[in-house]
Design an enzyme around this catalytic site. Structure first.
Site, PDB file in Angstrom:
ATOM      1  N   HIS B 287      -1.809  -6.935   7.889  1.00  0.00           N
ATOM      2  CA  HIS B 287      -3.179  -6.644   8.309  1.00  0.00           C
ATOM      3  C   HIS B 287      -4.182  -7.410   7.453  1.00  0.00           C
ATOM      4  O   HIS B 287      -4.061  -7.454   6.226  1.00  0.00           O
ATOM      5  CB  HIS B 287      -3.468  -5.138   8.325  1.00  0.00           C
ATOM      6  CG  HIS B 287      -3.338  -4.434   7.010  1.00  0.00           C
ATOM      7  ND1 HIS B 287      -4.363  -4.384   6.101  1.00  0.00           N
ATOM      8  CD2 HIS B 287      -2.306  -3.750   6.456  1.00  0.00           C
ATOM      9  CE1 HIS B 287      -3.967  -3.675   5.036  1.00  0.00           C
ATOM     10  NE2 HIS B 287      -2.724  -3.288   5.217  1.00  0.00           N
ATOM     11  N   ASP B 299      -2.152  -5.653  -0.785  1.00  0.00           N
ATOM     12  CA  ASP B 299      -2.422  -4.850   0.416  1.00  0.00           C
ATOM     13  C   ASP B 299      -3.637  -5.383   1.146  1.00  0.00           C
ATOM     14  O   ASP B 299      -4.749  -4.979   0.855  1.00  0.00           O
ATOM     15  CB  ASP B 299      -2.609  -3.383  -0.001  1.00  0.00           C
ATOM     16  CG  ASP B 299      -2.710  -2.457   1.181  1.00  0.00           C
ATOM     17  OD1 ASP B 299      -2.380  -2.864   2.301  1.00  0.00           O
ATOM     18  OD2 ASP B 299      -3.122  -1.301   0.971  1.00  0.00           O
ATOM     19  N   GLU B 333      -6.349  -2.024   9.734  1.00  0.00           N
ATOM     20  CA  GLU B 333      -5.247  -1.087   9.478  1.00  0.00           C
ATOM     21  C   GLU B 333      -5.715   0.067   8.605  1.00  0.00           C
ATOM     22  O   GLU B 333      -5.352   1.205   8.819  1.00  0.00           O
ATOM     23  CB  GLU B 333      -4.078  -1.816   8.792  1.00  0.00           C
ATOM     24  CG  GLU B 333      -2.796  -0.971   8.663  1.00  0.00           C
ATOM     25  CD  GLU B 333      -2.728  -0.156   7.365  1.00  0.00           C
ATOM     26  OE1 GLU B 333      -1.891   0.751   7.296  1.00  0.00           O
ATOM     27  OE2 GLU B 333      -3.515  -0.412   6.432  1.00  0.00           O
ATOM     28  N   GLU B 334      -6.546  -0.264   7.600  1.00  0.00           N
ATOM     29  CA  GLU B 334      -6.834   0.727   6.560  1.00  0.00           C
ATOM     30  C   GLU B 334      -7.587   1.951   7.074  1.00  0.00           C
ATOM     31  O   GLU B 334      -7.267   3.077   6.692  1.00  0.00           O
ATOM     32  CB  GLU B 334      -7.621   0.074   5.411  1.00  0.00           C
ATOM     33  CG  GLU B 334      -6.856  -0.987   4.629  1.00  0.00           C
ATOM     34  CD  GLU B 334      -5.668  -0.424   3.860  1.00  0.00           C
ATOM     35  OE1 GLU B 334      -5.404   0.779   3.939  1.00  0.00           O
ATOM     36  OE2 GLU B 334      -4.988  -1.220   3.180  1.00  0.00           O
ATOM     37  N   ASP B 360       3.896  -4.983   4.827  1.00  0.00           N
ATOM     38  CA  ASP B 360       2.735  -4.232   4.326  1.00  0.00           C
ATOM     39  C   ASP B 360       3.149  -3.282   3.197  1.00  0.00           C
ATOM     40  O   ASP B 360       2.645  -2.170   3.085  1.00  0.00           O
ATOM     41  CB  ASP B 360       2.049  -3.472   5.473  1.00  0.00           C
ATOM     42  CG  ASP B 360       0.746  -2.794   5.021  1.00  0.00           C
ATOM     43  OD1 ASP B 360       0.187  -3.217   3.996  1.00  0.00           O
ATOM     44  OD2 ASP B 360       0.321  -1.843   5.699  1.00  0.00           O
ATOM     45  N   HIS B 430      -5.060  -0.025  -3.239  1.00  0.00           N
ATOM     46  CA  HIS B 430      -6.426   0.465  -2.978  1.00  0.00           C
ATOM     47  C   HIS B 430      -7.292   0.559  -4.227  1.00  0.00           C
ATOM     48  O   HIS B 430      -8.184   1.403  -4.286  1.00  0.00           O
ATOM     49  CB  HIS B 430      -6.384   1.859  -2.309  1.00  0.00           C
ATOM     50  CG  HIS B 430      -5.693   1.874  -0.992  1.00  0.00           C
ATOM     51  ND1 HIS B 430      -5.566   3.006  -0.218  1.00  0.00           N
ATOM     52  CD2 HIS B 430      -5.081   0.886  -0.279  1.00  0.00           C
ATOM     53  CE1 HIS B 430      -4.911   2.726   0.891  1.00  0.00           C
ATOM     54  NE2 HIS B 430      -4.600   1.451   0.879  1.00  0.00           N
TER      55      HIS B 430
END
Lengths: 463, 463
Positions: B287, B299, B333-334, B360, B430
């Site tokens: 993503h 990520d 995606e997130e 991912d 994140h």
């Protein structure tokens, strides 16, 4: 034949077929209690392991531990105290004389013609110093010893620049290291043999930056002892480009490293004594010395704290092995292997070493074990692979084990190396990148658990 | 029976025994050409792979890529240009409306009583802002939703502090994440349901420092929408200790994040078109969006560049697959999964997706693949495991694949996730730690090679 005979033959054939179709041999599963112990060991190590906190203490409060340095002396005290405070059954030191090389504070490589430029180098461990004013000479670049020999008289009076990179295309970085490291180990000898006045060696790494990686080098008595230094990859590329563009590149090399008389150091040893066969010993270990770069975190602070932690884990779970499990933190692996040689040479009345496990590939995720042994012992070690399946580290194969336990292998002891994910190791190895920050807690603790499990089953079941 | 009969019987038995001892079934080895292709792919990726240089470019020159942000817009252009400049057969964008949440510049949690102390937090993605002066309220700590429910009226008017840690003892960090992440996803709903005025959630990480980890949270229409933030582990421990020592701890929470109207974004798509069955498609993807922390390197910058690189590798080796191999860089995606939902929902006249592979889980060392499929497709994917043995990534098992390809699985497409060494992932996830510096070049390139190999054999042999 009569009908009865055919019938009889048929029945026999069916029986033979059924038996021959059934599994030939049950997969070896040892004692089922080992399975649950292994799983418990992993979860205990992950939730309350102390390898990482010990490594934090060692790297932060002791620092680097070059043989003969105050750091190594401090580390010996630190390690002995650790083992004692964790209640090991026996803790002791075994003295060993080690080399005492010091880096000094001058490490300079300056291009002086056709332009002026400073390149980043560091002395190789064991190198002689240059004269105070340095060595000023032309540089000649080679990729191999053969290429150097073919140069003949051209090399005379020059500084030889060994610039063969580690082969990035190889899947195993250790193989790439093996293919390049002779330049560091024998570069000074080959340079001198060709009439050269110093050796500059491309750092043994694939990480492209300006940080040089040190390491051991050798001399022999047949040729002059010329100074030798490692150059960063950035520096090596600059030098190589200068040489490609100019007929003649002159540099000044200054090193004030020195070799002092050997000093006494110690292997630090602590054990959990076997309940039934105390004289049969499984060694687990790493080397306590390091280079004087970074913090010696992966190499081999990791192996030392994992060895101590493996015994602490066994004790914390109330496990009393039949045979002795002994943590040995070897002195002087990096530039002499004196600790391991001394340990293997010592007369240990009545003791028999049944296996020796070393962690000296860094504190990354465990992948399995590499075994050096005779063909009888190997399957007796490899049969325990299933215990490492829960952490995906069940690949036990024949391969080089470890430098320290290799000395025990020479006297017939099966030697085993913890194999870990290898891809980052040479990013850190022997350089300022080898710091705690680059060690992951979970990966380190799992390595300690894997060592504890293998040491324990070998101590219970023998080989 | 006569001697002759016994002899005959004996011979027959020996023959039967020999045949029954021979291997029952040859291990599946596919086309032997695949073996050498795989080995070549690994060495090519390691020596001249471009995933890492693409990731360097993406993280340095584009940066983070939160849905709706200028960074995501820039990333769409960047990715399309990459695919075009690498000569993909077709490159296009597919529009999709995505949420547009912005963080704002105020994220403050201040203990105001019984002492004054600032703790480190960050808004959860999707959170409503607080009033400008913040929300000042007592804090109450819970480990679970059940514990919160049991508090009854006590929770009313309070800021609910969800402080259940990820379970460190689990071998798989993703399992530990799965056991804790409901606090982040549903914490605000459960807090409001209990009468709480805001939610503070312990960061989803096991790395103990002062860096908070953001991530998605949800609201529903049955309860008020209260603000929600993640607190660093250091902050969580301080707050928990304060609560243990004091009957009443009051804090002020200020957030000025906001949700703006949805905006148009794009899935970025590029393919190498199949020579024989162009309408049968193997998707490889990641993503393109990320959180607005660090650089979105693991990520999922990693998955994006690996997907592009996999096709570049195939092209560079002159490979023309029978079926189409298509890189899809999913939007959003997130915090919405809109890109994947849109991709799966779109009417693609006559096209049939035979498999979808996603990376991912970060750019660490490949360990194998996780497959979501029916029981017929699984063995047809798992039979290729031997091709990943050279890099010790031959473990193909049934497990969750990936959020984006999961949308394709819902419409019957076998979905596959690249599984990598998991131990470091939630250290970065994140947070400001998710930067290029924490991605290792060799590990990243090997993941791209593994994706290329699996995509290729599936494109050749079907499922």
């Amino acid at each position: 034949m009569k009908l009865m005979h055919w019938l009889f033959l048929g029945i026999v054939l069916v029986i033979v077929f059924i038996f021959s179709c059934s599994p030939k041999q049950e997969t070896f599963r040892g004692n089922p209690a080992y399975d649950s112990l292994a799983v418990k060991m992993y979860s205990t190590a992950l939730s309350s392991g102390q390898a990482y906190s010990m490594l934090t203490d060692l790297t932060t409060n002791v620092g680097t531990r070059l043989s003969g340095s105050p750091g190594m002396e401090k580390a010996v005290t630190w390690a002995k105290l650790q083992m004692e405070s964790l209640g090991f059954d026996k803790v002791w030191l075994e003295p060993v004389m080690v080399p005492h090389w010091i880096r000094g504070d001058v490490e300079e490589l300056t291009v002086v013609g056709p332009e002026t430029k400073r390149l980043t180098i560091t002395a190789l461990g064991g190198s002689r110093p240059t004269p105070k004013e340095g060595i000023t000479a032309e540089v000649i670049e080679v990729q191999s010893f053969d290429e150097l020999k073919a140069l003949g008289e051209t090399a005379r009076g020059k500084i030889i620049f060994f610039n063969r990179p580690m082969d990035r295309s190889l899947i195993t970085p250790f193989e790439a290291y093996g293919g390049a490291v002779e330049q560091r180990g024998k570069g000074a000898i080959e340079a001198a043999r060709a009439g050269g006045v110093a050796a500059i060696v491309r750092s043994m790494t694939m990480r492209h930056d300006d940080v040089p990686h040190t390491g051991a080098m050798r001399y022999n008595d047949s040729v002059p002892r010329v100074p030798a230094a490692a150059i960063s990859l950035v520096g090596a590329d600059v030098l190589s480009q200068l040489l490609a563009k100019n007929k003649k590149v002159t540099v000044n090399l200054k090193l004030n490293c020195d070799t002092l008389p050997d000093v006494e150091s110690f292997n630090v040893i602590g054990e959990i004594t076997g309940t039934e066969k105390p004289n049969e010993v499984v060694v687990i270990g790493g080397h306590l010395d390091s280079w004087d770069k970074g913090q010696g975190a992966h190499d081999d602070g990791a192996g030392c704290v994992q060895s101590i932690e493996a015994i602490r884990l066994l004790k914390s779970l109330g496990i009393k092995p039949k045979r002795t499990i002994r943590a040995v933190l070897f002195a002087n692996e990096e530039n002499g292997l004196r600790g391991a040689k001394e340990y293997a040479a010592k007369d240990r009345q009545g003791e028999r070493h049944i296996a020796a496990i070393e962690s000296d590939g860094g504190g990354s995720t465990p992948k399995g074990f590499d075994v050096e042994s005779d063909s009888l012992a190997f399957p007796k070690i490899a049969r325990w692979a299933y215990l490492f399946d829960p952490i995906d580290a069940d690949n036990i194969k024949k391969d080089g084990s470890g430098a320290d336990v290799g000395e025990l292998f020479k006297i017939g002891v099966p030697a085993i190396g913890l194999r870990v994910d290898p891809h980052r190791y040479f990013d850190y190895h022997h350089s300022d990148h080898d710091v705690l920050e680059n060690v992951n807690e979970r990966e380190l603790e799992l390595g300690a658990a894997a060592m504890a499990i293998l040491a324990y089953v070998l101590a219970q079941e023998g080989i």
